[in-house]
Design a protein around this motif. Structure first.
Motif, short mmCIF file in Angstrom:
data_model
loop_
_atom_site.label_atom_id
_atom_site.label_comp_id
_atom_site.label_asym_id
_atom_site.label_seq_id
_atom_site.Cartn_x
_atom_site.Cartn_y
_atom_site.Cartn_z
N MET A 1 50.52 26.42 30.65
CA MET A 1 51.00 25.66 31.80
C MET A 1 51.10 26.54 33.05
N VAL A 2 51.61 27.76 32.89
CA VAL A 2 51.74 28.65 34.04
C VAL A 2 50.36 29.04 34.57
N LEU A 3 49.41 29.26 33.67
CA LEU A 3 48.06 29.62 34.11
C LEU A 3 47.42 28.49 34.92
N ILE B 1 49.04 37.21 31.78
CA ILE B 1 49.05 36.02 30.92
C ILE B 1 48.02 36.16 29.80
N GLY B 2 46.84 36.67 30.14
CA GLY B 2 45.80 36.85 29.12
C GLY B 2 46.22 37.83 28.03
N ILE C 1 57.52 32.09 33.25
CA ILE C 1 57.19 32.21 31.83
C ILE C 1 58.46 32.46 31.01
N ILE C 2 59.26 33.43 31.46
CA ILE C 2 60.46 33.80 30.71
C ILE C 2 61.45 32.63 30.65
N MET D 1 55.23 30.28 23.11
CA MET D 1 54.78 31.09 24.23
C MET D 1 53.37 30.68 24.65
N GLN D 2 52.51 30.33 23.71
CA GLN D 2 51.16 29.88 24.04
C GLN D 2 51.21 28.65 24.94
N SER D 3 52.09 27.71 24.61
CA SER D 3 52.22 26.49 25.42
C SER D 3 52.66 26.81 26.84
#
Length: 356
Positions: free
Chosen positions: A28-30, A42-43, A326-327, A22-24
């Motif tokens: 990327m999305v951020l 996201i944070g 993200i999902i 999930m961190q990865s």
């Protein structure tokens, strides 16, 4: 505590591997510069899963202390096959197939290639390998610690106290000289030296040796752990958002008092879940053990699969709806990472039988 094939260390590995993917994805999305509301989401999610390296180290030391026969060369031979060979293969893949993923610098010659290979800069997540493999090499030190505690049980509290004080001194030093200091750029390698995670290795070792006492303690303090989770999680989010916008996930490092306490609380909660399921002979035990067996290899490959998913539609979904992105990217990355870890293991095992 019952002696089971599945142990607390397995739970640690599965939770850590599942969370680190999930961190990865979040990173990327951020990078697509989503709206402020999505950045807040996201944070918060990032802080929620920011426990992976400590939990993995704790789990590895717990399981290794439990299963190891304390013979160094046979132990290294086993780890060479289970950890070092997958690391070599996947690091080579990242450097050759996705060289743009390199961190800090890029290689331009053989010397640079070797340096990027060993220092963990081949991909965003490989810094962890450089740190974790040091624990594998230094395992005899933890065997000595385990034997010492078995023979001198009254020293357990002192070792925990000294380790905790020493570790928080290290965190203060890191905060003063690196995170908020003049060496923010040139001392980045400190985050992948084993000393930066030593407390989790010590506690993982002690947790196995003192497992009976640990179970009794956990059964008493688990409500306090839940309360602590709420308080410390709020603390970590306040710290991250105090830096303002846009959100930078680098402002949520492991080397802070808040993150250290958060990781320890999460470890306690995972132990609580593991003890309950192990003692009740949960139907989940075989699945947990299976996933734990392939967790490290799945971790190694997750950024590779995420890159492919990202290029073949994940990026477009993230631009349209960051949360959906993200999902989608996370679920596909998790499935491909664990599936490939299992399939490659089968292929490797058959290839070894043919060659040997």
């Amino acid at each position: 505590m019952k002696e089971e094939v599945t142990d607390i260390g397995d739970y640690m590995k599965v939770f850590a591997c599942t969370a680190v993917m999930m961190q990865s994805v979040l990173s990327m999305v951020l990078a697509t510069s989503p709206s402020q509301n999505y950045q807040i989401t996201i944070g918060i999610i990032y802080n929620l899963v920011k426990f992976t390296a400590p939990v993995f180290i704790f789990g590895i030391l717990y399981s290794t202390t439990r299963n190891s026969k304390k013979k160094y060369l046979p132990y290294l031979k086993t780890q060479w096959s289970a950890l070092f060979i997958p690391t070599i293969i996947w690091t080579s893949i990242y450097l050759l197939v996705f060289p743009k993923l390199q961190q800090v610098n890029s290689y331009h010659n053989i010397g640079g290639f070797i340096w990027q290979f060993v220092n963990g800069n081949a991909a965003p997540h490989l810094w962890y390998n450089t740190m974790m493999l040091q624990f594998i090499m230094l395992m005899p030190i933890f065997w000595i610690l385990a034997d010492f505690i078995k023979k001198n049980r009254n020293y357990t509290f002192m070792i925990v106290a000294v380790s905790t004080v020493g570790y928080f001194i290290w965190i203060y030093f890191y905060d003063l000289t690196v995170f908020n200091g003049v060496h923010n750029q040139d001392w980045y390698l400190l985050d992948r030296i084993f000393i930066s995670f030593i407390i989790y290795g010590i506690l993982g070792t002690l947790a196995w040796v003192k497992r009976v006492q640990l179970e009794k303690i956990i059964k008493v303090i688990w409500p306090f752990l839940i309360l602590s989770f709420i308080v410390v999680f709020a603390w970590t989010n306040r710290e991250l958002f105090s830096f303002g916008f846009p959100i930078h996930l680098s402002n949520a490092p492991y080397y802070k008092p808040s993150m250290t306490i958060y990781s320890l609380v999460i470890i306690g909660l995972i132990i609580t879940i593991a003890i309950k399921q192990i003692n009740s002979s949960s139907k989940n035990l075989p699945l947990i053990h299976f996933l734990a067996t392939y967790a490290y290899r799945a971790y190694l490959s997750n950024v590779f699969w995420l890159q492919i998913i990202w290029q073949f539609g994940g990026k477009n979904i993230a631009y349209i709806n960051p949360l959906l992105g993200i999902i989608t990217c996370y679920l596909l990355t998790w499935i491909l990472s664990f599936s490939s870890a299992y399939i490659f293991h089968i292929i490797w095992s058959k290839a070894k039988r043919v060659v040997l």
